[in-house]
Design a protein around this motif. Sequence first.
Motif, mmCIF file in Angstrom:
data_model
loop_
_atom_site.group_PDB
_atom_site.id
_atom_site.type_symbol
_atom_site.label_atom_id
_atom_site.label_comp_id
_atom_site.label_asym_id
_atom_site.label_seq_id
_atom_site.Cartn_x
_atom_site.Cartn_y
_atom_site.Cartn_z
ATOM 1 N N ASN A 184 -28.233 30.871 -50.475
ATOM 2 C CA ASN A 184 -28.031 32.156 -50.641
ATOM 3 C C ASN A 184 -28.695 33.780 -49.957
ATOM 4 O O ASN A 184 -28.460 34.720 -50.404
ATOM 5 C CB ASN A 184 -29.073 32.650 -52.195
ATOM 6 C CG ASN A 184 -29.110 31.517 -52.753
ATOM 7 O OD1 ASN A 184 -27.876 31.885 -53.629
ATOM 8 N ND2 ASN A 184 -29.966 31.226 -53.871
ATOM 9 N N LEU A 185 -29.073 33.542 -48.431
ATOM 10 C CA LEU A 185 -29.652 34.439 -47.284
ATOM 11 C C LEU A 185 -28.345 34.776 -47.181
ATOM 12 O O LEU A 185 -28.240 35.797 -46.563
ATOM 13 C CB LEU A 185 -30.019 34.192 -47.023
ATOM 14 C CG LEU A 185 -31.815 33.744 -46.810
ATOM 15 C CD1 LEU A 185 -32.385 32.698 -45.919
ATOM 16 C CD2 LEU A 185 -32.156 35.089 -47.116
ATOM 17 N N ILE A 186 -27.434 33.866 -46.970
ATOM 18 C CA ILE A 186 -26.046 33.783 -46.524
ATOM 19 C C ILE A 186 -24.923 34.483 -46.797
ATOM 20 O O ILE A 186 -24.899 35.869 -46.527
ATOM 21 C CB ILE A 186 -25.730 32.484 -45.739
ATOM 22 C CG1 ILE A 186 -26.839 31.430 -44.471
ATOM 23 C CG2 ILE A 186 -23.623 32.881 -45.269
ATOM 24 C CD1 ILE A 186 -25.743 30.823 -44.260
ATOM 25 N N GLU A 187 -25.158 34.478 -48.146
ATOM 26 C CA GLU A 187 -24.577 34.998 -49.456
ATOM 27 C C GLU A 187 -24.773 36.662 -50.130
ATOM 28 O O GLU A 187 -23.440 37.173 -50.266
ATOM 29 C CB GLU A 187 -24.077 34.633 -50.771
ATOM 30 C CG GLU A 187 -23.644 32.343 -50.081
ATOM 31 C CD GLU A 187 -22.422 32.791 -50.691
ATOM 32 O OE1 GLU A 187 -21.589 33.581 -50.773
ATOM 33 O OE2 GLU A 187 -21.781 31.614 -49.722
ATOM 34 N N SER A 188 -26.249 36.515 -49.156
ATOM 35 C CA SER A 188 -26.183 37.611 -49.415
ATOM 36 C C SER A 188 -26.696 38.799 -47.990
ATOM 37 O O SER A 188 -26.922 39.997 -48.241
ATOM 38 C CB SER A 188 -27.325 37.890 -50.341
ATOM 39 O OG SER A 188 -28.651 37.314 -50.114
ATOM 40 N N ASN A 189 -25.568 38.063 -47.443
ATOM 41 C CA ASN A 189 -25.796 38.712 -46.028
ATOM 42 C C ASN A 189 -26.907 39.131 -45.149
ATOM 43 O O ASN A 189 -27.192 39.698 -44.515
ATOM 44 C CB ASN A 189 -25.254 40.749 -45.463
ATOM 45 C CG ASN A 189 -23.822 40.008 -46.525
ATOM 46 O OD1 ASN A 189 -23.003 38.954 -45.217
ATOM 47 N ND2 ASN A 189 -21.990 40.883 -46.688
ATOM 48 N N LYS A 190 -28.098 38.576 -45.775
ATOM 49 C CA LYS A 190 -29.229 38.878 -44.851
ATOM 50 C C LYS A 190 -29.635 38.054 -43.447
ATOM 51 O O LYS A 190 -29.991 38.582 -42.753
ATOM 52 C CB LYS A 190 -30.799 38.371 -46.051
ATOM 53 C CG LYS A 190 -30.745 39.593 -47.515
ATOM 54 C CD LYS A 190 -32.265 38.876 -47.781
ATOM 55 C CE LYS A 190 -31.689 40.218 -49.613
ATOM 56 N NZ LYS A 190 -31.487 39.529 -50.216
ATOM 57 N N ILE A 191 -28.483 36.757 -43.808
ATOM 58 C CA ILE A 191 -28.866 35.899 -41.981
ATOM 59 C C ILE A 191 -27.316 35.853 -42.010
ATOM 60 O O ILE A 191 -26.556 35.629 -43.307
ATOM 61 C CB ILE A 191 -29.293 34.900 -42.067
ATOM 62 C CG1 ILE A 191 -28.758 33.375 -43.456
ATOM 63 C CG2 ILE A 191 -30.996 34.597 -42.391
ATOM 64 C CD1 ILE A 191 -29.829 32.460 -43.061
ATOM 65 N N SER A 192 -26.802 35.508 -40.949
ATOM 66 C CA SER A 192 -25.751 35.338 -40.501
ATOM 67 C C SER A 192 -25.167 33.706 -40.586
ATOM 68 O O SER A 192 -26.733 32.987 -40.723
ATOM 69 C CB SER A 192 -25.562 35.585 -38.736
ATOM 70 O OG SER A 192 -25.515 34.101 -38.449
#
Lengths: 96, 481
Positions: free
Chosen positions: B381-389
Amino acid sequence: MSNQFDIDNVSKLASIELEETEKNKLSQDLSIILEHVQAISNLEFDISVDEVFIHPLEKQLNLQEDVVEEFLTHEEALSNAPESKDGKFIVPPSME
Amino acid sequence: MQYNPTIGIETHVELKTNSKMFCRCKVVDTEEPNVSLCPTCLGLPGALPVPNKKAIEFITLLALSTNCKITKQGMFHRKNYFYPDLPKNYQISQFDLPVGINGSLKIVLNDQEAEVAIERVHMEEDTGKSTHMGTGRIDSATSTALDFNRSGVPLVEIVTKPVLKTSLEAVAYIEELRQLVLDLGISEGKLEKGNLRFDANISVANSESDVLGTKVEIKNMNSLRSLERAIDYEIERQIKALNNGEIIAQETRHWDEGKEVTKPMRSKEGSADYRYFSDPDIPNMVLDEEFVNIIKSKMPKLPYQKRLELMQTGLSIGEANILSKSNDWIVKLFHDVYSTTKNSSSTYNWITGELQGQMRKVEINELPSWFKADSLSEIINLIESNKISFSSGKVILAALLVKNVTPYDVAKEQNLFQENDSEKILQIVKNVITENSEVVVRIKNGEDKLIGFLVGLIIKSSGGSINPSIAKDLLSKELEE
Ligand SMILES: [Zn+2]
């Protein structure tokens, strides 16, 4: 059905070596047995019966629970073997 | 001339019971020879074989799960032949009244569902193991050594109709059957241990003919790879022979793993005539409706059902097939992670790719006790929401495999949260452009590959916290001005 059958093949399948005289005698004996059996083919069956007789025992099978029991020790198991080595039975060579 | 191959597979499955098929000796997995024996499995005179209830339940499960018709009045037969690994000189097996007939198994072939017709499923006993001793060459053995530990171990034989067309179809069939016996919990299913053994019947026929060609049986294939190679080799051999005008001999051939060829086998004495007759020691086995219904109620989820469930999340049949043949915990992890990410594709890729890859790297076979499905969901979810690479996601996953931490803690501690604020990123982009005016000139003169160099500098000067795609977009815009 012919009463002539291949006694050589029968002795080969049974792994029993036969002398020529034995072959002749057994051929005759077995022919007589086959003749008796042949009589079954000439019987008329009532195929409307529900239960077909398919086994010599009428008793129904009891299955055993999957519970381990101890039987022979390794030494007992091998005690009758004419020859053994490294815990294995040794028999004349056989190959596939 | 065009030839069509036809393949049938006979598979033997060793059942996972505690005791043997017709006696109560323990089923053992040991190199120590002749340690689990009794008069019955040694074939001593006067012994009375009584079938194992568990084994009959197991084979009924298998027959039902392959859509077989259950034979109500089953019967055991004696299959007679002389070979020292069978001390009775016959094997207790089934003949015309096997447990199951006329079934089918759904498999996945070339990312499509296919069905393999099953001829029969029958119960029998395994043989002992023979070793030929002497000069090493099998033909010149001076004696044969026997270990009867395996004698009498319950064995199920599953025979397909001659309906398979390719080696890949045969492999897919065995893979499915293996998963089935694992999911049913009736066998260890280990090919390398011989829990699952297979022979192939292969024939080729003129494509214009309705008649099947002469059947050749191939034995001694110990892996899926050898199954595939042996079938391919044998089909080619038979086609070559037919093209040369030769006649295919009906025979049993042996797959030579080293030379990768099939060779004719010396046939067992009299193997052509097994003289089957009903075993007078064992009464009829009645599998009535009541018994069958009890077994039906014990039916677990089957591999094709697991596949259907996985496909309902949006996975392709190929992906669902791979997952359905993975360990149970992997399937469960997929469903758990998917339930929060709702993204089957990235969930699948993370689990089958990155997670299993990293587990191999740190040499663990199961997830650490602290590892929660929620943690993997959070990474995705963090990747999908661009919060992490994406690459930060990998770093977090690696940390989670070695210590009990949360993805958020790792991201915070290692400064992995991405800067998505365009204003802040633009400032860094402008600084880098000013500091590298020579590079900018070269890019404007056509050296496009230097753009990547600048993006790298931008990310580096941000301490790795910038969303690279935003940085690249902003840089391109700046350079155009
Ligand atoms: Zn035993």
